[in-house]
Design a protein around this motif. Structure first.
Motif, PDB file in Angstrom:
ATOM      1  N   ASP A 106      40.848   9.620 -69.621  1.00 49.71           N
ATOM      2  CA  ASP A 106      40.668  10.432 -68.453  1.00 49.71           C
ATOM      3  C   ASP A 106      39.360  11.051 -68.164  1.00 49.71           C
ATOM      4  OD1 ASP A 106      43.699  10.281 -68.559  1.00 49.71           O
ATOM      5  OD2 ASP A 106      44.024  11.862 -69.973  1.00 49.71           O
ATOM      6  N   VAL A 107      38.337  10.423 -68.870  1.00 49.32           N
ATOM      7  CA  VAL A 107      37.038  11.135 -68.607  1.00 49.32           C
ATOM      8  C   VAL A 107      36.440  10.228 -67.373  1.00 49.32           C
ATOM      9  CG1 VAL A 107      34.668  11.392 -69.447  1.00 49.32           C
ATOM     10  CG2 VAL A 107      36.789  11.540 -70.915  1.00 49.32           C
ATOM     11  N   VAL A 108      36.082  10.993 -66.103  1.00 47.40           N
ATOM     12  CA  VAL A 108      35.489  10.551 -65.053  1.00 47.40           C
ATOM     13  C   VAL A 108      34.317  11.487 -65.006  1.00 47.40           C
ATOM     14  CG1 VAL A 108      35.619  10.279 -62.536  1.00 47.40           C
ATOM     15  CG2 VAL A 108      37.699   9.922 -64.073  1.00 47.40           C
ATOM     16  N   ALA A 109      33.051  10.965 -64.596  1.00 46.43           N
ATOM     17  CA  ALA A 109      31.845  11.878 -64.315  1.00 46.43           C
ATOM     18  C   ALA A 109      31.423  11.853 -62.882  1.00 46.43           C
ATOM     19  CB  ALA A 109      30.621  11.089 -65.139  1.00 46.43           C
ATOM     20  N   GLU A 110      30.831  12.883 -62.456  1.00 47.38           N
ATOM     21  CA  GLU A 110      30.473  12.872 -61.191  1.00 47.38           C
ATOM     22  C   GLU A 110      28.930  12.700 -60.969  1.00 47.38           C
ATOM     23  OE1 GLU A 110      32.531  13.515 -58.416  1.00 47.38           O
ATOM     24  OE2 GLU A 110      34.229  13.592 -59.803  1.00 47.38           O
ATOM     25  N   GLY A 111      28.721  11.807 -59.843  1.00 48.86           N
ATOM     26  CA  GLY A 111      27.445  11.211 -59.681  1.00 48.86           C
ATOM     27  C   GLY A 111      26.993  12.185 -58.568  1.00 48.86           C
ATOM     28  N   GLU A 112      25.483  12.157 -58.208  1.00 49.37           N
ATOM     29  CA  GLU A 112      24.866  12.932 -57.153  1.00 49.37           C
ATOM     30  C   GLU A 112      25.552  12.525 -55.774  1.00 49.37           C
ATOM     31  OE1 GLU A 112      20.792  13.054 -57.473  1.00 49.37           O
ATOM     32  OE2 GLU A 112      20.491  14.036 -59.341  1.00 49.37           O
ATOM     33  N   PRO A 113      25.871  13.252 -54.979  1.00 47.44           N
ATOM     34  CA  PRO A 113      26.236  12.510 -53.633  1.00 47.44           C
ATOM     35  C   PRO A 113      24.779  12.133 -52.584  1.00 47.44           C
ATOM     36  CG  PRO A 113      26.227  14.897 -53.663  1.00 47.44           C
ATOM     37  CD  PRO A 113      25.976  14.609 -55.066  1.00 47.44           C
ATOM     38  N   THR A 114      25.133  11.143 -51.889  1.00 52.60           N
ATOM     39  CA  THR A 114      24.098  10.895 -51.181  1.00 52.60           C
ATOM     40  C   THR A 114      23.617  12.127 -50.069  1.00 52.60           C
ATOM     41  OG1 THR A 114      25.400   9.620 -49.293  1.00 52.60           O
ATOM     42  CG2 THR A 114      24.697   8.514 -51.279  1.00 52.60           C
ATOM     43  N   ARG A 115      22.479  12.042 -49.847  1.00 48.47           N
ATOM     44  CA  ARG A 115      22.032  13.253 -48.877  1.00 48.47           C
ATOM     45  C   ARG A 115      22.764  13.288 -47.516  1.00 48.47           C
ATOM     46  NH1 ARG A 115      16.184  15.083 -50.955  1.00 48.47           N
ATOM     47  NH2 ARG A 115      16.403  14.759 -53.257  1.00 48.47           N
ATOM     48  N   TRP A 116      22.882  12.222 -47.087  1.00 50.53           N
ATOM     49  CA  TRP A 116      23.483  12.085 -45.575  1.00 50.53           C
ATOM     50  C   TRP A 116      24.917  11.611 -45.666  1.00 50.53           C
ATOM     51  CZ3 TRP A 116      19.990   8.744 -47.604  1.00 50.53           C
ATOM     52  CH2 TRP A 116      20.401   7.465 -47.690  1.00 50.53           C
ATOM     53  N   ARG A 117      25.528  11.517 -46.688  1.00 52.11           N
ATOM     54  CA  ARG A 117      26.805  11.050 -46.829  1.00 52.11           C
ATOM     55  C   ARG A 117      27.595  11.884 -47.872  1.00 52.11           C
ATOM     56  NH1 ARG A 117      27.559   4.764 -46.898  1.00 52.11           N
ATOM     57  NH2 ARG A 117      29.733   5.131 -46.944  1.00 52.11           N
ATOM     58  N   SER A 118      27.641  13.169 -47.909  1.00 50.10           N
ATOM     59  CA  SER A 118      28.116  14.034 -48.860  1.00 50.10           C
ATOM     60  C   SER A 118      29.562  13.751 -49.345  1.00 50.10           C
ATOM     61  CB  SER A 118      27.772  15.212 -48.836  1.00 50.10           C
ATOM     62  OG  SER A 118      28.462  15.840 -47.589  1.00 50.10           O
TER      63      SER A 118
ATOM     64  N   VAL B 177      30.859  10.927 -49.658  1.00 51.27           N
ATOM     65  CA  VAL B 177      31.227   9.759 -50.471  1.00 51.27           C
ATOM     66  C   VAL B 177      31.713   9.988 -51.616  1.00 51.27           C
ATOM     67  CG1 VAL B 177      30.119   7.525 -51.153  1.00 51.27           C
ATOM     68  CG2 VAL B 177      29.929   8.338 -48.733  1.00 51.27           C
ATOM     69  N   ASP B 178      32.508   9.374 -52.190  1.00 49.03           N
ATOM     70  CA  ASP B 178      33.156   9.509 -53.674  1.00 49.03           C
ATOM     71  C   ASP B 178      31.998   8.798 -54.389  1.00 49.03           C
ATOM     72  OD1 ASP B 178      34.430   9.643 -56.229  1.00 49.03           O
ATOM     73  OD2 ASP B 178      35.922   8.324 -55.765  1.00 49.03           O
ATOM     74  N   ARG B 179      31.234   9.786 -55.403  1.00 45.55           N
ATOM     75  CA  ARG B 179      30.385   9.317 -56.210  1.00 45.55           C
ATOM     76  C   ARG B 179      30.703   9.210 -57.779  1.00 45.55           C
ATOM     77  NH1 ARG B 179      26.951   6.085 -53.813  1.00 45.55           N
ATOM     78  NH2 ARG B 179      25.412   6.502 -55.318  1.00 45.55           N
ATOM     79  N   SER B 180      31.870   9.353 -57.949  1.00 44.65           N
ATOM     80  CA  SER B 180      32.633   9.561 -59.615  1.00 44.65           C
ATOM     81  C   SER B 180      32.179   8.229 -60.201  1.00 44.65           C
ATOM     82  CB  SER B 180      34.049   9.846 -59.399  1.00 44.65           C
ATOM     83  OG  SER B 180      34.977   9.050 -58.729  1.00 44.65           O
ATOM     84  N   TRP B 181      32.285   8.066 -61.251  1.00 45.58           N
ATOM     85  CA  TRP B 181      32.218   6.831 -62.104  1.00 45.58           C
ATOM     86  C   TRP B 181      32.528   6.997 -63.410  1.00 45.58           C
ATOM     87  CZ3 TRP B 181      28.506   7.194 -66.478  1.00 45.58           C
ATOM     88  CH2 TRP B 181      27.617   8.393 -66.474  1.00 45.58           C
ATOM     89  N   ILE B 182      32.890   5.959 -64.368  1.00 50.32           N
ATOM     90  CA  ILE B 182      33.688   5.740 -65.559  1.00 50.32           C
ATOM     91  C   ILE B 182      32.605   5.734 -66.548  1.00 50.32           C
ATOM     92  CG2 ILE B 182      35.260   4.920 -66.910  1.00 50.32           C
ATOM     93  CD1 ILE B 182      36.528   6.135 -64.346  1.00 50.32           C
ATOM     94  N   PRO B 183      32.416   6.697 -67.408  1.00 53.02           N
ATOM     95  CA  PRO B 183      31.221   6.621 -68.396  1.00 53.02           C
ATOM     96  C   PRO B 183      31.703   5.773 -69.767  1.00 53.02           C
ATOM     97  CG  PRO B 183      32.347   8.938 -68.641  1.00 53.02           C
ATOM     98  CD  PRO B 183      32.840   7.963 -67.470  1.00 53.02           C
TER      99      PRO B 183
END
Length: 355
Positions: free
Chosen positions: A271-283, A285-291
């Motif tokens: 169930d662990v999902v990390a959140e990445g930085e959103p792009t500066r002009w497409r905030s 966009v889903d930036r989540s990733w699986i560690p």
């Protein structure tokens, strides 16, 4: 627009070469060499106050670079067509270098942000070919003539420049080995007697290519391939801690599904999902990733790195997966393995003197 060459026009392209082409042993030189700029390719059309910054795909980039449109009106001939590159220079370590991230961020849908970035990270234009001047179409003239007229009509800044060039192959090889520190991408060779052929790969390019061993830190799921990996997230160790350095994403649909199954045992938790930085002009966009547990090492091919060890380093462009390296200890994947280029200043790569 009343010019002998009108937009849109697809720029002439280059094919990959394995070495800098040499000049003939006897007779006049056949090749002109120049640094390969890593920016947004643009053919600039100016007819008085009317200006078009035509992208490689034929779209007008003027809305994203209003300060460059003004610079073209102020610095280029009243009626001309110039092929070149849009770049964003930034001061770094006391030198001026190209900043790919700042350039990429200029493509933004909000007019207010475009206006702000035009002030904070103003773009410049580096010309390397002259396609038309006044009522004269130069595309069927030899490059040697186009280059000579370009140097006579364009350059000197502060925002519009001409790239440096040479007919000496040894100098070109030296540029390939040293100028990367200014943010460049290799060397381009053009035939001195060549005419301009839109959308044809008539030039030669020699690009930097390197490999590095990285720790697999996680992955993103693919947006369209169900149960497939979108990209592998890569890291290296610095001062004993893993640092994200980029990603690799070029896989077939079948391989994406295989990777998803292959990587499940490395997940730190279902169930662990990390959140990445959103792009500066497409905030949005889903930036989540699986560690994943940092236990696997992979070798990737890359062209350039950005940044410094002190502030963080990243692959400038997406890396390309080559192979797994089960023989490597993840903690051995450090910045020390990277080929750090000589740090030249951008001014060294602009035309200042006679060839």
């Amino acid at each position: 627009m009343d010019l002998p060459v009108v937009p849109p026009i697809l720029p002439m392209l280059a094919k990959v070469a394995s070495a800098v082409p040499s000049q003939p042993d006897e007779g006049p030189p056949q090749w002109s060499y120049e640094p390969k700029w890593d920016g947004f390719r643009a053919v600039v059309f100016r007819d008085g106050d009317e200006v078009v910054l035509s992208s490689r795909g034929g779209k007008d980039l003027g809305r994203y670079f209003p300060e460059l449109v003004d610079a073209v009106r102020a610095e280029l001939p009243a009626r001309c067509v110039v092929d070149g590159e849009i770049v964003v220079p930034r001061q770094r370590d006391g030198r001026t270098r190209l900043d790919w991230q700042s350039l990429s961020e200029r493509i933004h849908p909000a007019a207010s942000r475009v206006e702000m970035l035009a002030e904070q990270t103003p773009a410049q234009f580096v010309g390397f070919d002259l396609l038309a001047l006044g009522d004269t179409d130069l595309m069927n003239r030899p490059f040697s003539e186009r280059r000579s007229r370009l140097r006579a009509e364009v350059g000197g800044g502060p925002s519009c420049h001409v790239t440096v060039s040479t007919t000496d192959s040894a100098t070109a090889q030296h540029w390939f080995e040293t100028f990367e520190g200014a943010g460049l991408d290799g060397v381009v060779a053009k035939r001195l007697d060549g005419i301009y052929l839109p959308d044809k790969r008539e030039m030669l390019k020699l690009k930097h290519a390197r490999t590095a061993d990285c720790v697999l830190m996680g992955y993103r799921k693919h947006k369209k391939v169900v149960d497939g990996v979108g990209s592998l997230l890569l890291g290296m160790y610095h001062d004993g801690e893993p640092v994200m350095v980029g990603g690799a994403s070029a896989f077939t649909a079948e391989r994406r599904r295989e990777l998803l199954d292959e990587l499940q045992p490395l997940r730190v938790g279902d169930d662990v999902v990390a959140e990445g930085e959103p792009t500066r002009w497409r905030s949005s966009v889903d930036r989540s990733w699986i560690p994943l547990r940092p236990e696997r090492v992979l070798e990737v091919a890359y062209d350039q790195m950005e940044g410094t060890p002190e502030v963080g380093m990243r692959f400038r462009h997406a890396a390309r997966f080559l192979r797994w390296r089960p023989d490597r200890d993840p903690h051995s994947c450090t910045y020390d393995q990277l080929d750090v280029p000589v740090r030249y200043d951008l001014a060294d790569v602009l035309d200042r003197t006679e060839d």
